[in-house]
Design a protein around this motif. Structure first.
Motif, PDB file in Angstrom:
ATOM      1  N   UNK A  14       0.840  -1.202   0.000  1.00  0.00           N
ATOM      2  CA  UNK A  14       0.000   0.000   0.000  1.00  0.00           C
ATOM      3  C   UNK A  14       0.876   1.253   0.000  1.00  0.00           C
ATOM      4  N   UNK A  15       1.909   1.281   0.816  1.00  0.00           N
ATOM      5  CA  UNK A  15       2.798   2.450   0.877  1.00  0.00           C
ATOM      6  C   UNK A  15       3.497   2.649  -0.466  1.00  0.00           C
ATOM      7  N   UNK A  20       4.069   5.627  -5.519  1.00  0.00           N
ATOM      8  CA  UNK A  20       4.052   5.574  -6.982  1.00  0.00           C
ATOM      9  C   UNK A  20       3.045   6.531  -7.580  1.00  0.00           C
ATOM     10  N   UNK A  21       1.867   6.613  -6.991  1.00  0.00           N
ATOM     11  CA  UNK A  21       0.831   7.540  -7.485  1.00  0.00           C
ATOM     12  C   UNK A  21       1.286   8.984  -7.317  1.00  0.00           C
ATOM     13  N   UNK A  25       2.177  11.847 -10.386  1.00  0.00           N
ATOM     14  CA  UNK A  25       1.595  13.193 -10.471  1.00  0.00           C
ATOM     15  C   UNK A  25       2.689  14.259 -10.413  1.00  0.00           C
ATOM     16  N   UNK A  26       3.650  14.083  -9.530  1.00  0.00           N
ATOM     17  CA  UNK A  26       4.655  15.118  -9.275  1.00  0.00           C
ATOM     18  C   UNK A  26       5.694  15.240 -10.390  1.00  0.00           C
TER      19      UNK A  26
END
Length: 120
Positions: A14-15, A20-21, A25-26
């Motif tokens: 989960x972390x 990754x998400x 975006x960044x």
């Protein structure tokens, strides 16, 4: 019964997914910011060329811009530059200054300014 401490595999997955998400975006936003900051260099340098061309033509009245080069209008870049600069179509009344990106995110990026101070 032993009590083990640490993270479960599910918690780690989960972390990693969240990181990754956030990276997805960044990173594109950062690259856009970087490209815009590099483009501010070219806009500034083209404005200097424009001012140099006006200064070159002012005392020559009849000859105007004709005969102008980047060297004789006093334009030079210090250090590493991301663009190459050139003067094209120089006549008595017109000129076109062009900058072409040669490094990093600006490869192939073309900017121009003419005697009307119009950026393209």
């Amino acid at each position: 019964m032993k009590h083990s401490s640490g993270f479960t595999l599910l918690e780690l997955v989960v972390v990693i997914g969240v990181v990754g998400i956030l990276a997805a975006i960044a990173i594109p936003n950062y690259l856009n910011y970087l490209a815009k900051s590099q483009q501010s260099e070219v806009k500034s340098n083209l404005a200097v060329i424009y001012a140099g061309m006006l200064s070159y033509a002012a005392p020559l009245e009849l000859d105007g811009f004709e005969g102008a080069t980047l060297q004789n209008i006093g334009f030079s870049t210090d250090g590493t530059t991301r663009y190459t600069y050139s003067l094209d179509r120089v006549t008595t009344s017109t000129f076109l200054a062009r900058a072409v990106g040669i490094s990093d995110q600006v490869i192939g990026d073309v900017w121009e300014i003419d005697e009307t101070e119009e950026f393209r």
